[in-house]
Design a protein around this motif. Structure first.
Motif, PDB file in Angstrom:
ATOM      1  N   ASP A   5      38.250  38.532  38.993  1.00  0.00           N
ATOM      2  CA  ASP A   5      39.664  38.612  38.620  1.00  0.00           C
ATOM      3  C   ASP A   5      39.892  39.487  37.395  1.00  0.00           C
ATOM      4  O   ASP A   5      40.977  40.029  37.218  1.00  0.00           O
ATOM      5  N   PHE A   6      38.876  39.626  36.559  1.00  0.00           N
ATOM      6  CA  PHE A   6      39.021  40.414  35.346  1.00  0.00           C
ATOM      7  C   PHE A   6      38.885  41.916  35.593  1.00  0.00           C
ATOM      8  O   PHE A   6      39.300  42.711  34.760  1.00  0.00           O
ATOM      9  N   ARG A   7      38.297  42.308  36.705  1.00  0.00           N
ATOM     10  CA  ARG A   7      38.066  43.736  36.972  1.00  0.00           C
ATOM     11  C   ARG A   7      39.353  44.553  36.906  1.00  0.00           C
ATOM     12  O   ARG A   7      39.418  45.571  36.225  1.00  0.00           O
ATOM     13  N   ALA A   8      40.368  44.127  37.615  1.00  0.00           N
ATOM     14  CA  ALA A   8      41.629  44.885  37.658  1.00  0.00           C
ATOM     15  C   ALA A   8      42.299  44.907  36.288  1.00  0.00           C
ATOM     16  O   ALA A   8      42.802  45.950  35.852  1.00  0.00           O
ATOM     17  N   ARG A   9      42.278  43.781  35.623  1.00  0.00           N
ATOM     18  CA  ARG A   9      42.907  43.700  34.300  1.00  0.00           C
ATOM     19  C   ARG A   9      42.209  44.592  33.283  1.00  0.00           C
ATOM     20  O   ARG A   9      42.847  45.311  32.524  1.00  0.00           O
ATOM     21  N   VAL A  10      40.885  44.550  33.285  1.00  0.00           N
ATOM     22  CA  VAL A  10      40.103  45.364  32.357  1.00  0.00           C
ATOM     23  C   VAL A  10      40.299  46.844  32.667  1.00  0.00           C
ATOM     24  O   VAL A  10      40.469  47.656  31.758  1.00  0.00           O
ATOM     25  N   ASP A  11      40.298  47.190  33.932  1.00  0.00           N
ATOM     26  CA  ASP A  11      40.485  48.587  34.325  1.00  0.00           C
ATOM     27  C   ASP A  11      41.859  49.092  33.898  1.00  0.00           C
ATOM     28  O   ASP A  11      41.992  50.193  33.371  1.00  0.00           O
ATOM     29  N   GLU A  12      42.890  48.281  34.102  1.00  0.00           N
ATOM     30  CA  GLU A  12      44.241  48.693  33.736  1.00  0.00           C
ATOM     31  C   GLU A  12      44.367  48.911  32.224  1.00  0.00           C
ATOM     32  O   GLU A  12      44.915  49.919  31.773  1.00  0.00           O
ATOM     33  N   VAL A  13      43.844  47.990  31.430  1.00  0.00           N
ATOM     34  CA  VAL A  13      43.920  48.138  29.970  1.00  0.00           C
ATOM     35  C   VAL A  13      43.117  49.351  29.514  1.00  0.00           C
ATOM     36  O   VAL A  13      43.564  50.123  28.659  1.00  0.00           O
ATOM     37  N   SER A  14      41.961  49.570  30.120  1.00  0.00           N
ATOM     38  CA  SER A  14      41.127  50.713  29.754  1.00  0.00           C
ATOM     39  C   SER A  14      41.840  52.038  30.041  1.00  0.00           C
ATOM     40  O   SER A  14      41.854  52.944  29.211  1.00  0.00           O
TER      41      SER A  14
END
Length: 137
Positions: free
Chosen positions: A112-121
């Motif tokens: 679940d964190f993959r999309a969130r981390v990618d978006e913030v990055s």
């Protein structure tokens, strides 16, 4: 496992990146999907950590920059909590006292964190560009 201090510039990003690195070490036997997610999250958070460290010297941040920085630091706190929760679910290996094993390998708890981390990055990279001298502008 900590390794990096919590700073005003980067919050808990340093310790989170260090914990992710430790989880990817030999002490933990993780599922393939979990390892892949952890490597992805670590690489993205490492770049966000570098960006936040570089902009720390800037005296004036606009509202959008402040919001993005807060979002990145909140994400780091959430990932930190997820890592701690995940470590509590690991069990000791029957073969080795030092090895911790992920027993229930149905899905990665970090997916679940993959999309969130990618978006913030991506937003951090787009907001703060790098010049040819590797300085944040």
């Amino acid at each position: 496992m900590e390794g990096a201090p919590v700073t005003a510039a980067t919050g808990a990003l340093g310790p989170v990146v260090a914990k992710l690195g430790a989880l990817l070490g030999r002490q933990y036997k993780l599922g393939r999907r979990t390892r892949k997610d952890l490597r992805f999250i670590k690489s993205k958070l490492k770049s966000v950590h570098s960006i936040l460290w570089a902009i720390w010297g800037k005296e004036i941040l606009d509202a959008e920059s402040k919001d993005l920085k807060k979002e990145a630091l909140d994400l780091a706190d959430d990932v930190h909590d997820a890592i701690d929760d995940f470590i509590l679910t690991l069990e000791g290996s029957r073969r080795s006292k030092r090895l911790m094993v992920q027993t229930k390998i149905k899905a990665s708890p970090f997916q679940d964190f993959r999309a969130r981390v990618d978006e913030v990055s991506v937003r951090c990279r787009n907001k703060w560009k790098w010049d040819k001298n590797k300085r944040c502008v």
